[in-house]
Design a protein around this motif. Structure first.
Motif, PDB file in Angstrom:
ATOM      1  N   ILE A  98      20.198   5.325   1.264  1.00  0.00           N
ATOM      2  CA  ILE A  98      20.023   3.884   1.471  1.00  0.00           C
ATOM      3  C   ILE A  98      20.919   3.397   2.606  1.00  0.00           C
ATOM      4  CG2 ILE A  98      20.453   1.610   0.452  1.00  0.00           C
ATOM      5  CD1 ILE A  98      19.522   2.732  -2.212  1.00  0.00           C
ATOM      6  N   MET A  99      22.157   3.857   2.606  1.00  0.00           N
ATOM      7  CA  MET A  99      23.081   3.453   3.663  1.00  0.00           C
ATOM      8  C   MET A  99      22.626   3.982   5.024  1.00  0.00           C
ATOM      9  SD  MET A  99      25.466   1.524   2.456  1.00  0.00           S
ATOM     10  CE  MET A  99      24.091   0.823   1.583  1.00  0.00           C
ATOM     11  N   ALA A 100      22.166   5.226   5.060  1.00  0.00           N
ATOM     12  CA  ALA A 100      21.691   5.805   6.323  1.00  0.00           C
ATOM     13  C   ALA A 100      20.498   5.020   6.852  1.00  0.00           C
ATOM     14  CB  ALA A 100      21.327   7.270   6.122  1.00  0.00           C
ATOM     15  N   LEU A 125      24.327  11.519 -11.743  1.00  0.00           N
ATOM     16  CA  LEU A 125      25.305  10.979 -10.805  1.00  0.00           C
ATOM     17  C   LEU A 125      25.103  11.558  -9.405  1.00  0.00           C
ATOM     18  CD1 LEU A 125      28.532  10.976 -13.014  1.00  0.00           C
ATOM     19  CD2 LEU A 125      27.070   9.035 -12.416  1.00  0.00           C
ATOM     20  N   PHE A 126      24.778  12.856  -9.332  1.00  0.00           N
ATOM     21  CA  PHE A 126      24.540  13.484  -8.034  1.00  0.00           C
ATOM     22  C   PHE A 126      23.319  12.866  -7.353  1.00  0.00           C
ATOM     23  CE2 PHE A 126      22.354  16.731  -5.475  1.00  0.00           C
ATOM     24  CZ  PHE A 126      23.341  16.968  -4.517  1.00  0.00           C
ATOM     25  N   PHE A 127      22.256  12.668  -8.124  1.00  0.00           N
ATOM     26  CA  PHE A 127      21.054  12.058  -7.556  1.00  0.00           C
ATOM     27  C   PHE A 127      21.348  10.625  -7.113  1.00  0.00           C
ATOM     28  CE2 PHE A 127      17.177   9.498  -8.092  1.00  0.00           C
ATOM     29  CZ  PHE A 127      16.355  10.138  -7.180  1.00  0.00           C
ATOM     30  N   ALA A 128      22.116   9.879  -7.908  1.00  0.00           N
ATOM     31  CA  ALA A 128      22.474   8.506  -7.547  1.00  0.00           C
ATOM     32  C   ALA A 128      23.275   8.481  -6.249  1.00  0.00           C
ATOM     33  CB  ALA A 128      23.269   7.859  -8.678  1.00  0.00           C
ATOM     34  N   LEU A 129      24.164   9.466  -6.079  1.00  0.00           N
ATOM     35  CA  LEU A 129      24.953   9.560  -4.850  1.00  0.00           C
ATOM     36  C   LEU A 129      24.062   9.849  -3.648  1.00  0.00           C
ATOM     37  CD1 LEU A 129      27.698   9.611  -3.431  1.00  0.00           C
ATOM     38  CD2 LEU A 129      27.859  12.048  -3.990  1.00  0.00           C
ATOM     39  N   VAL A 130      23.102  10.750  -3.832  1.00  0.00           N
ATOM     40  CA  VAL A 130      22.163  11.068  -2.747  1.00  0.00           C
ATOM     41  C   VAL A 130      21.363   9.829  -2.348  1.00  0.00           C
ATOM     42  CG1 VAL A 130      20.079  12.381  -2.159  1.00  0.00           C
ATOM     43  CG2 VAL A 130      21.975  13.510  -3.323  1.00  0.00           C
ATOM     44  N   LEU A 162       0.823  -1.207   0.000  1.00  0.00           N
ATOM     45  CA  LEU A 162       0.000   0.000   0.000  1.00  0.00           C
ATOM     46  C   LEU A 162       0.860   1.262   0.000  1.00  0.00           C
ATOM     47  CD1 LEU A 162      -2.963   0.905   0.037  1.00  0.00           C
ATOM     48  CD2 LEU A 162      -2.850   0.936   2.544  1.00  0.00           C
ATOM     49  N   SER A 163       2.047   1.169   0.596  1.00  0.00           N
ATOM     50  CA  SER A 163       2.927   2.345   0.642  1.00  0.00           C
ATOM     51  C   SER A 163       3.321   2.793  -0.761  1.00  0.00           C
ATOM     52  CB  SER A 163       4.185   2.033   1.464  1.00  0.00           C
ATOM     53  OG  SER A 163       5.030   1.118   0.790  1.00  0.00           O
ATOM     54  N   GLY A 164       3.513   1.834  -1.677  1.00  0.00           N
ATOM     55  CA  GLY A 164       3.851   2.192  -3.054  1.00  0.00           C
ATOM     56  C   GLY A 164       2.716   2.913  -3.756  1.00  0.00           C
ATOM     57  N   ILE A 165       1.480   2.495  -3.482  1.00  0.00           N
ATOM     58  CA  ILE A 165       0.324   3.145  -4.082  1.00  0.00           C
ATOM     59  C   ILE A 165       0.188   4.573  -3.564  1.00  0.00           C
ATOM     60  CG2 ILE A 165      -2.185   3.054  -4.319  1.00  0.00           C
ATOM     61  CD1 ILE A 165      -2.006   0.029  -3.985  1.00  0.00           C
ATOM     62  N   ILE A 224      10.760   4.463   1.237  1.00  0.00           N
ATOM     63  CA  ILE A 224      11.337   5.811   1.330  1.00  0.00           C
ATOM     64  C   ILE A 224      11.948   6.236   0.003  1.00  0.00           C
ATOM     65  CG2 ILE A 224      12.995   7.267   2.542  1.00  0.00           C
ATOM     66  CD1 ILE A 224      10.789   6.291   4.338  1.00  0.00           C
ATOM     67  N   ILE A 225      12.663   5.327  -0.632  1.00  0.00           N
ATOM     68  CA  ILE A 225      13.412   5.656  -1.842  1.00  0.00           C
ATOM     69  C   ILE A 225      12.504   5.782  -3.064  1.00  0.00           C
ATOM     70  CG2 ILE A 225      15.262   4.923  -3.378  1.00  0.00           C
ATOM     71  CD1 ILE A 225      16.197   5.804  -0.614  1.00  0.00           C
ATOM     72  N   SER A 226      11.475   4.929  -3.161  1.00  0.00           N
ATOM     73  CA  SER A 226      10.627   4.892  -4.362  1.00  0.00           C
ATOM     74  C   SER A 226      10.001   6.241  -4.715  1.00  0.00           C
ATOM     75  CB  SER A 226       9.539   3.831  -4.208  1.00  0.00           C
ATOM     76  OG  SER A 226      10.116   2.551  -4.167  1.00  0.00           O
ATOM     77  N   PRO A 227       9.382   6.967  -3.747  1.00  0.00           N
ATOM     78  CA  PRO A 227       8.804   8.264  -4.132  1.00  0.00           C
ATOM     79  C   PRO A 227       9.845   9.273  -4.592  1.00  0.00           C
ATOM     80  CG  PRO A 227       8.681   7.941  -1.749  1.00  0.00           C
ATOM     81  CD  PRO A 227       9.065   6.628  -2.350  1.00  0.00           C
TER      82      PRO A 227
END
Length: 315
Positions: A129-131, A119-124, A53-56, A93-96
Motif C-alpha cells: 500500500i505504501m509503495a 501478521l506477515f501477510f498484513a506487513l506485506v 469493474l476491476s473488482g468483478i 491491486i490489494i483486493s485480489p
C-alpha cells in the motif's frame, strides 16, 4: 466459473481502462487520471465504472485460480494487476491479493491459520500500500520511500480514517443529514453532473466542502466505518449499522466455512457478493459499484443463455 465469460469480462475491462486513460491522455493528465476525472464530472462515471469493474474481474480470476489452478488465469491476473496500476487504484491491486489469502485460509486451512502468517501477510499488504502510494505520487526513489515510510503510515493519507473523521467532526455544525448522503448513494446511477442533489449530497462532495476543498479538486475525506452513519442519524445510526455489518460478516463467515468443507468455490464467492449491499453502507462513496455488478451479472447471464442456444443450434 465459465472460461469464455471470464475472458470476455477481462478484455472488456482492459478496453474500458484504455478508454479512460485515453481521455486523460488527451487532456495531458495521463500521469494523474484520478485528478482528470475529479475535475470533469461529465466523464467521472467512466472512471467509476472502470474501478467497479476491476473488482468483478479480480474476483472472477481469483475464483478460477482457486477452482482450476490454470496458468492462463494466473497470467491474466498478473496482467490485470499491471494494467490496474495505471489508474492509481490501490484497492484494485490489494483486493485480489486479500481475496487469494482469504480463500487460502478458508479452503486450504479450513479457517485455521497461525497468527504469524496473518501478521506477515498484513506487513506485506502494508508495504505494498505504501509503495503504491509513492508510485501514485510520482516518487520512485527507494531511499526516499524508506525514509518517509513511517511518516506516511502514521500521518499520510493511506490510513487516515480517524484523522479525517476528527477533521469533519470539528467543523460539523451538529445538524444531522438524515439520510441525504445515503439517498444520493442510492441515486448513484445518475451522474452528479446532471443531478444537483447528488452533486451536493454525495458523501465525497459533502466531506470535501466541509473540509474547505472544492469537490472538483478533492475527492473528499473518509469519515471511517461509522462516520457517515453518525453524521446522518447519530448514535442510533451507528448502532443500526453495527448490527447490519455484524449480521453480514457472520453470514459470510458461516457460509464460506460451510462451502469450504465441500470445496465449493463458487458458493464462497456468492456468499461474498451477497453481502455487498450492507458492506457499502459503511462508506457510500463506492455505492455506484453495486449497480455495475447488477448490470454486468445480468449481461453475463444473457451472454451465457446466448452461448447455450448457439451450442444447441450448431450441434
Amino acid at each position: 466459473m465459465n472460461r469464455k465469460v471470464t475472458r470476455t469480462v477481462c478484455f472488456f475491462y482492459f478496453g474500458a481502462l484504455l478508454s479512460s486513460l485515453f481521455f486523460a491522455y488527451r487532456a495531458g493528465m495521463l500521469n494523474d487520471p484520478r485528478g482528470f476525472y475529479a475535475q470533469n464530472d461529465q466523464f467521472r462515471f467512466l472512471f467509476n465504472f472502470v474501478n467497479s469493474l476491476s473488482g468483478i474481474v479480480s474476483s472472477f480470476l481469483v475464483v478460477r485460480i482457486m477452482q482450476f489452478n490454470l496458468r492462463s488465469d494466473k497470467l491474466l491476473l498478473v496482467l490485470f494487476l499491471l494494467v490496474t496500476l495505471f489508474i492509481g487504484s490501490r484497492g484494485g491491486i490489494i483486493s485480489p491479493l486479500i481475496g487469494i489469502f482469504t480463500a487460502y485460509v478458508y479452503y486450504r486451512k479450513q479457517g485455521r491459520i497461525k497468527l504469524g502468517k496473518v501478521l506477515f501477510f498484513a506487513l506485506v499488504v502494508l508495504v505494498l500500500i505504501m509503495a503504491l502510494s509513492f508510485f501514485r505520487a510520482g516518487e520512485f526513489s527507494a531511499s526516499v520511500m524508506l525514509s518517509a515510510f513511517s511518516l506516511q503510515v502514521f500521518y499520510g493519507n493511506s490510513f487516515s480514517d480517524l484523522r479525517d473523521f476528527s477533521w469533519i467532526l470539528s467543523v460539523w455544525d451538529g445538524v444531522h443529514f438524515y439520510g441525504k448522503t445515503y439517498l444520493a448513494a442510492f441515486m448513484s446511477f445518475i451522474p452528479s453532473s446532471i443531478s444537483e442533489f447528488r452533486y451536493q449530497w454525495s458523501i465525497g462532495k459533502v466531506t470535501a466542502v466541509m473540509a474547505g476543498y472544492s469537490p472538483k479538486e478533492h475527492p473528499g475525506l473518509r469519515p471511517g466505518m461509522f462516520g457517515e452513519s453518525y453524521f446522518n442519524f447519530g448514535i442510533v445510526g451507528v448502532i443500526l449499522l453495527g448490527i447490519l455489518l455484524g449480521y453480514a460478516w457472520k453470514y459470510f463467515d458461516h457460509n464460506i466455512r460451510k462451502y469450504a468443507y465441500t470445496d465449493n468455490k463458487i458458493g464462497g464467492f456468492v456468499a461474498g457478493v451477497s453481502t455487498m449491499f450492507i458492506g457499502s453502507l459503511s462508506i457510500t462513496a463506492g455505492f455506484f459499484g453495486i449497480y455495475v455488478v447488477i448490470v454486468v451479472y445480468c449481461c453475463l447471464y444473457l451472454y451465457k443463455l446466448f452461448l447455450n442456444v448457439y451450442k444447441k443450434t450448431t450441434a
